[in-house]
Design a protein around this motif. Structure first.
Motif, short mmCIF file in Angstrom:
data_model
loop_
_atom_site.label_atom_id
_atom_site.label_comp_id
_atom_site.label_asym_id
_atom_site.label_seq_id
_atom_site.Cartn_x
_atom_site.Cartn_y
_atom_site.Cartn_z
N SER A 1 0.84 -1.20 0.00
CA SER A 1 0.00 0.00 0.00
C SER A 1 0.87 1.25 0.00
CB SER A 1 -0.88 0.04 1.26
OG SER A 1 -0.06 0.26 2.40
N GLY A 2 0.22 2.38 -0.24
CA GLY A 2 0.92 3.65 -0.17
C GLY A 2 1.41 3.94 1.24
N SER A 3 0.59 3.62 2.23
CA SER A 3 0.98 3.88 3.62
C SER A 3 2.23 3.08 3.99
CB SER A 3 -0.16 3.52 4.57
OG SER A 3 -1.28 4.32 4.31
N VAL B 1 5.26 4.70 2.39
CA VAL B 1 5.71 5.90 3.10
C VAL B 1 6.49 5.53 4.36
CG1 VAL B 1 4.89 7.86 4.47
CG2 VAL B 1 3.96 7.46 2.19
N TYR C 1 -0.45 14.66 2.17
CA TYR C 1 -1.10 13.43 2.65
C TYR C 1 -0.15 12.27 2.37
CZ TYR C 1 -4.41 9.67 3.43
OH TYR C 1 -5.03 8.54 3.92
N HIS C 2 0.16 11.53 3.40
CA HIS C 2 1.12 10.44 3.22
C HIS C 2 0.63 9.13 3.86
CE1 HIS C 2 3.89 13.25 1.45
NE2 HIS C 2 3.77 14.05 2.49
N GLY C 3 -0.68 8.92 3.82
CA GLY C 3 -1.22 7.66 4.32
C GLY C 3 -1.45 7.70 5.82
N GLU D 1 4.73 15.33 -1.73
CA GLU D 1 4.10 14.93 -2.99
C GLU D 1 4.52 15.98 -4.02
OE1 GLU D 1 0.52 15.42 -0.51
OE2 GLU D 1 -0.41 14.06 -1.96
N ASP E 1 6.59 11.50 -2.74
CA ASP E 1 5.50 10.56 -2.58
C ASP E 1 4.65 10.61 -3.85
OD1 ASP E 1 3.32 9.07 -1.94
OD2 ASP E 1 3.00 9.97 0.05
N VAL F 1 2.44 8.35 -4.85
CA VAL F 1 1.38 7.33 -4.75
C VAL F 1 0.21 7.69 -5.69
CG1 VAL F 1 -0.39 6.41 -3.18
CG2 VAL F 1 2.02 6.43 -2.50
N ILE F 2 -0.10 8.96 -5.81
CA ILE F 2 -1.13 9.37 -6.78
C ILE F 2 -0.51 9.69 -8.14
CG2 ILE F 2 -2.69 11.27 -7.40
CD1 ILE F 2 -3.63 11.37 -4.52
N LYS G 1 -1.14 2.55 -5.76
CA LYS G 1 -2.29 2.87 -6.62
C LYS G 1 -2.11 2.48 -8.09
CE LYS G 1 -3.89 6.63 -3.57
NZ LYS G 1 -5.19 6.28 -3.05
C1 LIG Z 1 0.29 10.73 -1.73
C2 LIG Z 1 -0.24 9.56 -0.98
N1 LIG Z 1 0.58 8.87 -0.18
C3 LIG Z 1 0.16 7.79 0.50
C4 LIG Z 1 -1.14 7.37 0.42
C5 LIG Z 1 -1.60 6.17 1.20
O1 LIG Z 1 -1.86 5.11 0.35
P1 LIG Z 1 -2.75 3.87 0.87
O2 LIG Z 1 -4.12 4.38 1.09
O3 LIG Z 1 -2.62 2.87 -0.27
O4 LIG Z 1 -2.11 3.35 2.11
C6 LIG Z 1 -2.04 8.06 -0.41
C7 LIG Z 1 -3.45 7.63 -0.52
O5 LIG Z 1 -4.28 8.32 -1.05
C8 LIG Z 1 -1.58 9.19 -1.11
O6 LIG Z 1 -2.40 9.91 -1.87
#
Ligand SMILES: Cc1ncc(COP(=O)(O)O)c(C=O)c1O
Length: 416
Positions: free
Chosen positions: A108-110, A113, A142-144, A197, A230, A232-233, A259
């Motif tokens: 996952s993104g979290s 991070v 936003y970093h999860g 981000e 980051d 993730v998006i 993602k």
């Molecule tokens: C920039 C960013 N980092 C981390 C995350 C966390 O990802 P996840 O929800 O897959 O853990 C998100 C989720 O939207 C995100 O937008």
């Protein structure tokens, strides 16, 4: 069935636990999803900023099925490897701007991070620079939601009520690079990393101000700190390149992704680690990287990533992202021109139309709900109406999204 619940068993993420109001989805195809009452929606958010290739792609489903049939799963803790995980890491590294990089995989993104935070600190510890522990975050970032990501995210409401979070975290202004310069001047020798981000997404879709990312890169380099993007998006085509680092021409040391890497067909995230950091990790042949997840390098997720990346490549979806963004933003800009929207921001195929100042956040949710009723799914981030559609969305559907937003704003006027 004895229970005393008045709410469903499923406890929803980012929802009100006391609420019963959910749409139950049953089918998805292309850019459309259907609920159990037969209602059809255009998904203008790519589920949750992730479905680049649209739903129901046979190539990905077949790749996952084929992999599950041959070897359903196996871990990649040393000494084990599997072909799809190795191939996905190779492919992701080669698409990235980080030459000679290696790729850590997670789910996952979290997790990506938290991995990046730990790797950043680890490198300085391995160099004997034990006081370098500070991680710098930007307001709105936003970093999860893991403890690391919660600590370094710049959306204050998401950090509340969890008790003590990580120490050694400092926040800077998201647009004014001078605040970063002042921080580095005072404490540069204690900064392990800056996490950012490239385009801030969940905080409201804010592209970087002119020169911000370049200066951040320069400050990190001058003071020996790592720069973590980051993505993730923004990764995997969303901004009109494989990575936003390429779109903005700024190269970080670590890239987090999730993602769009699989378009969500299987959960996967990861960190792309630049060669210089890999050199540190590889320097002592007896050093063990004591970090990893049970499902790191899951072969079915890796197979999904490879098939998904092939589709993005073969179907020209990176170029398509630019087209989607041009058409979508033109529609939003037209609404801004007559005052229906206050601001329009974005890059590639991720855009927001911000509602006028007369709208509260609660009213924005009403606009969103009206759009849902009228068949278009978008997300309200504060008073930002966010669009991040699958890159395969057709022009007529883009136009419909804009029309449905305009209609919803007409039906739900501002509240103050
Ligand atoms: C920039 C960013 N980092 C981390 C995350 C966390 O990802 P996840 O929800 O897959 O853990 C998100 C989720 O939207 C995100 O937008």
């Amino acid at each position: 069935m004895a229970n005393n619940r008045t709410t469903p068993a499923l406890l929803h993420p980012f929802g009100k636990p006391a609420s019963n109001a959910y749409h139950t989805l049953v089918r998805a195809e292309g850019v459309r999803v259907w609920d159990d009452k037969g209602n059809e929606y255009i998904d203008a958010l790519g589920s949750l900023w992730y479905c680049q290739v649209g739903y129901g792609r046979r190539e990905i489903i077949d790749a996952i099925t084929d992999q599950l049939t041959r070897m359903s799963t196996y871990n990649t803790f040393a000494p084990w490897a599997n072909g799809p995980a190795e191939a996905a890491a190779e492919r992701i590294s080669s698409l990235s701007p980080l030459e000679g990089s290696r790729v850590f995989l997670c789910c996952s993104g979290s997790e990506s991070v938290d991995t990046a935070i730990k790797l950043s600190r680890l490198v300085h510890q391995l160099r004997g620079d034990h006081d370098r522990q500070v991680v710098v975050r930007r307001t709105r970032g936003y970093h999860g939601v893991n403890v690391g990501g919660t600590s370094v995210q710049g959306i204050a409401s998401n950090r509340e009520n969890w008790g003590d979070l990580l120490p050694h975290v400092v926040e800077i202004d998201p647009d004014d690079i001078e605040s970063a310069a002042r921080l580095f001047a005072e404490a540069g020798d204690r900064i392990a990393a800056v996490i950012s981000e490239p385009l801030q997404g969940a905080g409201g879709v804010y592209p970087p101000t002119e020169g911000y990312l370049e200066r951040l890169r320069d400050l990190c380099t001058a003071h020996g700190a790592l720069l973590v993007f980051d993505e993730v998006i923004t990764g995997f085509g969303r901004t009109g390149n494989w990575f936003a680092s390429q779109t903005y021409g700024v190269t970080p040391d670590l890239i987090t992704f999730a993602k769009g890497v699989t378009s969500g067909y299987q959960p996967m995230g990861g960190v792309i680690v630049t060669r210089a950091v890999c050199d540190e990790l590889e320097a002592d042949p007896d050093f063990i990287l004591r970090h990893g997840y049970t499902y790191s390098g899951h072969p079915a997720a890796a197979a999904a990533a490879l098939a998904n990346i092939d589709i993005i490549d073969n179907d020209g979806l990176i170029e398509r992202a630019k087209h989607v963004g041009e058409r979508l933003s033109a529609g939003l800009h037209a609404m801004a021109a007559d005052g229906t929207l206050r601001d329009v921001r974005g890059v590639g195929a991720v855009w927001t139309g911000q509602l006028p100042e007369t709208y509260s956040d609660a009213r924005a949710i009403e606009v969103r709900d009206t759009m849902t009723t009228n068949g278009v799914i978008c997300r309200a981030a504060g008073t930002n109406m966010v669009f991040c559609p699958p890159l395969v969305i057709e022009d007529s559907d883009i136009d419909r999204c804009v029309d449905v937003l305009a209609e919803a704003i007409r039906l739900v006027p501002g509240d103050h």
